[in-house]
Design a protein around this motif. Sequence first.
Motif: not given
Lengths: 113, 116
Positions: B62-67, B76-85, B46-50
Amino acid sequence: GAGVSQTPSNKVTEKGKYVELRCDPISGHTALYWYRQSLGQGPEFLIYFQGTGAADDSGLPNDRFFAVRPEGSVSTLKIQRTERGDSAVYLCASSYSRGGTQYFGPGTRLLVL
Amino acid sequence: AQTVTQSQPEMSVQEAETVTLSCTYDTSESDYYLFWYKQPPSRQMILVIRQEAYKQQNATENRFSVNFQKAAKSFSLKISDSQLGDAAMYFCAYRRPMDSNYQLIWGAGTKLIIKP
């Protein structure tokens, strides 16, 4: 709309047998890719179709592997004389045009006994 | 030849916390694309970010961002407010824009574990 579908979901076969794996891309997507993902690794490119033709098959490991896309939609990956080393998940992806974002199917897990 | 390296085989994070997944790549190209894909146990990528290399601004979804550090060849991929999913394998991938086959070149993946 419907995503990329792949059948079968799982396939168990015996060494030396022939198998076919099917990929049905998103409607209207002209580009189609096959990748192979071995356990614990990232996917590796096998072949790329643009329309009906195989634009690049440089990733196919040997001549036991062959793929077709006769009408520019559904594709079939064919493996002859399967070997235990062929066991992997085979992923298919499609994109609207060449260079577009690739959308993946759920893969077919092939196990060669 | 281009290569992609993910040096973290596994990462864990507490639910609702932030986690960063690392990716470095090697290329002599100046224009290319980078991707993060998520692969849950269902196997579907599943594509998260490009991120397009010519863009200075870091991509966010949304909660995903890159540096994206082009000179350092780091993505690098930053995931904020991590969820079980969010628990899944995460793959970094590279693609040349004018390559004859547009294949994706993949890292080995990072397994992300979310602790409730």
